[in-house]
Design a protein around this motif. Sequence first.
Motif, PDB file in Angstrom:
ATOM      1  N   CYS A   1       0.854  -1.195  -0.116  1.00 23.11           N
ATOM      2  CA  CYS A   1       0.044   0.017   0.137  1.00 23.11           C
ATOM      3  C   CYS A   1       0.899   1.293  -0.051  1.00 23.11           C
ATOM      4  CB  CYS A   1      -0.722   0.124   1.135  1.00 23.11           C
ATOM      5  SG  CYS A   1      -2.356  -0.975   1.056  1.00 23.11           S
ATOM      6  N   GLU A   2       1.905   1.179   0.799  1.00 22.64           N
ATOM      7  CA  GLU A   2       2.758   2.486   1.154  1.00 22.64           C
ATOM      8  C   GLU A   2       3.625   2.840  -0.223  1.00 22.64           C
ATOM      9  OE1 GLU A   2       2.200   3.038   5.751  1.00 22.64           O
ATOM     10  OE2 GLU A   2       4.224   2.409   5.221  1.00 22.64           O
ATOM     11  N   THR A   3       4.293   1.863  -0.707  1.00 26.13           N
ATOM     12  CA  THR A   3       5.249   2.121  -1.633  1.00 26.13           C
ATOM     13  C   THR A   3       4.779   1.961  -3.100  1.00 26.13           C
ATOM     14  OG1 THR A   3       5.963  -0.268  -1.962  1.00 26.13           O
ATOM     15  CG2 THR A   3       7.186   0.883  -0.374  1.00 26.13           C
ATOM     16  N   VAL A   4       3.626   1.125  -3.290  1.00 25.52           N
ATOM     17  CA  VAL A   4       2.980   1.052  -4.758  1.00 25.52           C
ATOM     18  C   VAL A   4       1.762   1.829  -4.929  1.00 25.52           C
ATOM     19  CG1 VAL A   4       2.131  -0.677  -6.466  1.00 25.52           C
ATOM     20  CG2 VAL A   4       3.728  -1.340  -5.155  1.00 25.52           C
ATOM     21  N   LEU A   5       0.907   1.918  -3.878  1.00 25.78           N
ATOM     22  CA  LEU A   5      -0.288   2.348  -4.034  1.00 25.78           C
ATOM     23  C   LEU A   5      -0.095   4.023  -3.504  1.00 25.78           C
ATOM     24  CD1 LEU A   5      -2.525  -0.444  -3.293  1.00 25.78           C
ATOM     25  CD2 LEU A   5      -1.897   0.413  -5.477  1.00 25.78           C
ATOM     26  N   ALA A   6       1.019   4.024  -2.821  1.00 28.61           N
ATOM     27  CA  ALA A   6       1.171   5.320  -2.030  1.00 28.61           C
ATOM     28  C   ALA A   6       0.119   5.808  -0.927  1.00 28.61           C
ATOM     29  CB  ALA A   6       1.417   6.744  -3.009  1.00 28.61           C
ATOM     30  N   ILE A   7      -0.477   4.843  -0.338  1.00 27.93           N
ATOM     31  CA  ILE A   7      -1.624   4.928   0.571  1.00 27.93           C
ATOM     32  C   ILE A   7      -1.002   4.544   1.921  1.00 27.93           C
ATOM     33  CG2 ILE A   7      -3.649   3.976   1.186  1.00 27.93           C
ATOM     34  CD1 ILE A   7      -4.256   3.290  -1.326  1.00 27.93           C
ATOM     35  N   PRO A   8      -0.826   5.715   2.909  1.00 29.64           N
ATOM     36  CA  PRO A   8      -0.299   5.500   4.140  1.00 29.64           C
ATOM     37  C   PRO A   8      -1.428   4.474   4.968  1.00 29.64           C
ATOM     38  CG  PRO A   8      -0.880   7.550   3.910  1.00 29.64           C
ATOM     39  CD  PRO A   8      -1.306   7.048   2.690  1.00 29.64           C
ATOM     40  N   VAL A   9      -1.078   3.535   5.718  1.00 29.53           N
ATOM     41  CA  VAL A   9      -1.948   2.903   6.627  1.00 29.53           C
ATOM     42  C   VAL A   9      -1.508   2.834   8.019  1.00 29.53           C
ATOM     43  CG1 VAL A   9      -2.220   1.229   4.408  1.00 29.53           C
ATOM     44  CG2 VAL A   9      -0.655   0.687   6.331  1.00 29.53           C
ATOM     45  N   VAL A  10      -2.674   2.447   8.976  1.00 31.16           N
ATOM     46  CA  VAL A  10      -2.507   2.361  10.333  1.00 31.16           C
ATOM     47  C   VAL A  10      -2.623   0.767  10.635  1.00 31.16           C
ATOM     48  CG1 VAL A  10      -3.388   2.592  12.672  1.00 31.16           C
ATOM     49  CG2 VAL A  10      -3.541   4.490  10.796  1.00 31.16           C
ATOM     50  N   LYS A  11      -1.490   0.181  11.015  1.00 34.69           N
ATOM     51  CA  LYS A  11      -1.542  -1.312  11.365  1.00 34.69           C
ATOM     52  C   LYS A  11      -2.196  -1.604  12.806  1.00 34.69           C
ATOM     53  CE  LYS A  11       2.870  -1.567   9.886  1.00 34.69           C
ATOM     54  NZ  LYS A  11       4.110  -2.418   9.662  1.00 34.69           N
ATOM     55  N   GLY A  12      -2.891  -2.525  12.843  1.00 37.62           N
ATOM     56  CA  GLY A  12      -3.269  -3.027  14.246  1.00 37.62           C
ATOM     57  C   GLY A  12      -4.198  -4.190  14.297  1.00 37.62           C
ATOM     58  N   GLN A  13      -4.876  -4.365  15.648  1.00 38.89           N
ATOM     59  CA  GLN A  13      -5.813  -5.450  15.738  1.00 38.89           C
ATOM     60  C   GLN A  13      -6.947  -5.052  15.750  1.00 38.89           C
ATOM     61  OE1 GLN A  13      -4.393  -8.039  18.950  1.00 38.89           O
ATOM     62  NE2 GLN A  13      -6.127  -9.190  18.757  1.00 38.89           N
ATOM     63  N   LYS A  14      -7.879  -5.942  15.322  1.00 41.87           N
ATOM     64  CA  LYS A  14      -9.379  -5.747  15.176  1.00 41.87           C
ATOM     65  C   LYS A  14      -9.950  -6.183  16.632  1.00 41.87           C
ATOM     66  CE  LYS A  14     -10.855  -4.595  10.994  1.00 41.87           C
ATOM     67  NZ  LYS A  14     -11.556  -3.270  10.929  1.00 41.87           N
ATOM     68  N   THR A  15     -10.677  -5.465  17.154  1.00 38.94           N
ATOM     69  CA  THR A  15     -11.627  -5.825  18.290  1.00 38.94           C
ATOM     70  C   THR A  15     -12.383  -7.085  18.186  1.00 38.94           C
ATOM     71  OG1 THR A  15     -13.669  -4.734  17.891  1.00 38.94           O
ATOM     72  CG2 THR A  15     -12.053  -3.562  19.185  1.00 38.94           C
ATOM     73  N   GLU A  16     -12.578  -7.800  19.319  1.00 39.21           N
ATOM     74  CA  GLU A  16     -13.407  -8.998  19.272  1.00 39.21           C
ATOM     75  C   GLU A  16     -14.654  -8.968  18.174  1.00 39.21           C
ATOM     76  OE1 GLU A  16     -13.314 -12.231  20.565  1.00 39.21           O
ATOM     77  OE2 GLU A  16     -11.217 -11.600  20.727  1.00 39.21           O
ATOM     78  N   LYS A  17     -15.409  -7.825  18.448  1.00 42.20           N
ATOM     79  CA  LYS A  17     -16.660  -7.846  17.742  1.00 42.20           C
ATOM     80  C   LYS A  17     -16.322  -7.643  16.075  1.00 42.20           C
ATOM     81  CE  LYS A  17     -20.324  -4.035  17.445  1.00 42.20           C
ATOM     82  NZ  LYS A  17     -20.216  -3.644  15.933  1.00 42.20           N
ATOM     83  N   GLU A  18     -15.148  -6.956  15.933  1.00 45.59           N
ATOM     84  CA  GLU A  18     -14.975  -6.697  14.381  1.00 45.59           C
ATOM     85  C   GLU A  18     -13.869  -8.013  13.631  1.00 45.59           C
ATOM     86  OE1 GLU A  18     -15.820  -4.052  12.329  1.00 45.59           O
ATOM     87  OE2 GLU A  18     -17.167  -3.371  13.979  1.00 45.59           O
TER      88      GLU A  18
END
Length: 476
Positions: free
Chosen positions: A188-205
């Motif tokens: 995403c960051e190097t090819v699509l130039a889209i910055p992302v937030v990395k993390g864990q989903k909650t139990e619900k999600e």
Amino acid sequence: MAKEFVKDVTSMDEDFAQWYTDVVTKADLIDYSSVRGSMIIRPYGYALWDNIKNELDNRIKETGHENVYMPLFIPESLLQKEKDHVEGFAPEVAWVTHGGSEPLAERLVVRPTSEVLFCEHYSKIIHSHRDLPKLYNQWANVVRWEKTTRPFLRTLEFLWQEGHTAHATDKDAMEETIKMLNVYAELCETVLAIPVVKGQKTEKEKFAGAKATFTIESLMHDGKALQSGTSHHFGTGFAEAFGIQYTDKEGKLQYVHQTSWGFTTRIIGALIMVHGDDRGLVIPPNAAPKQVMIVPIAQHKEGVLDFAYELKKSLGSVARVDIDASDKKPGWKFNEYEMKGIPVRLEVGPKDIEKKQVVLVRRDTLEKVIVPLDELEMKLVELLDDIQSNLYNKALKHREERTTVALTLPELKESLEAKPGFIKAMWCGELACEEKIKEDAGATSRCIPFEQENLAENCVCCGKEAKQMVYWAKAY
Ligand SMILES: [Zn+2]
């Protein structure tokens, strides 16, 4: 001329949803099909997907995975083996009940995802610790009977890759889960130039049947979030349901630890909504099927076309270059390739040939530069790099400007209305608070980011002791 053409696209600040619909159709990415919620991916849209797919496929192979293909149909009994999984997907599966005019003895599901098929196969081919790890990936279409649909973002059928792996230990499976999340983030960051937030989903999600789901989340121009790729740690849940066991080095029977991870055509929706503008698409050079479009000026004059074709040939070694030598007017061509988001337009006419120069116009800023022929290759490479990093930085700046902190629920609501975007807020970990935030503010938990901050001691919703900081947002 330019103005007239632009009129055809709704301004993004006036009506973002309509702007999106205008762009996907007018840039020739898709057409609507006669099946509700399904889309035809046209050559330009498919070339974009092909490019993203190739970039990701290389990374999947470089990290040791093999491509396979599983069947389209899943028998009902097989889908029902893992309880959470079937409950999660039941509302949106498409059923096959007849073969010709004969009712089937057992109904079949058109795959919404292929966990159960991989699991059944793994139970047959994994016996010993020597058979592990199994690192499989498939490129396929899947079907989910969605109620409301939008091109790329939510369609009844979409294209994706789904990785499915089996490991000897929990630690190995966890490492794989995070490794592939990082592959998605880097893409995403190097090819699509889209910055992302990395993390864990909650139990619900989290994913139906997973022990833990990890995600990369990106922010669109309108301040809504988009889940851009997910990676799941299954633990031994599926292995127990499907009897996937191996004999360890001590001769003991053990369950395998599994993962799955997916990346879909949805990302094209993200690409459009992160970088696009009122003139249409803006595609980062690394993702663009065509990086440079040559538009000959006064091409009927002697030597112009020959010269333009020579340029196409010589620049072909440093960039993906195409030429439009059709008899349409240059003004039409300028608008067309701006709409299609091609990173650089190269104009060349009789005067330029005389002066040994060309004109380069960058799509992201619409700036024009005159480049001497003997510096063209070098300048073009520099320009493409510059566009790539400019788009990334612009998207990052937008995300930062649209990320706010909330300490109370009214603050969170206010923030979302005044400046839609990511809201960082502390959370106690209780489902009730997550549901209340959704009900009151319309925001869902996007992820518990790996990079935690201690914004306050108390939950934004109930005021009790907070456990984690969470990113909240309205989402696609
Ligand atoms: Zn709470």
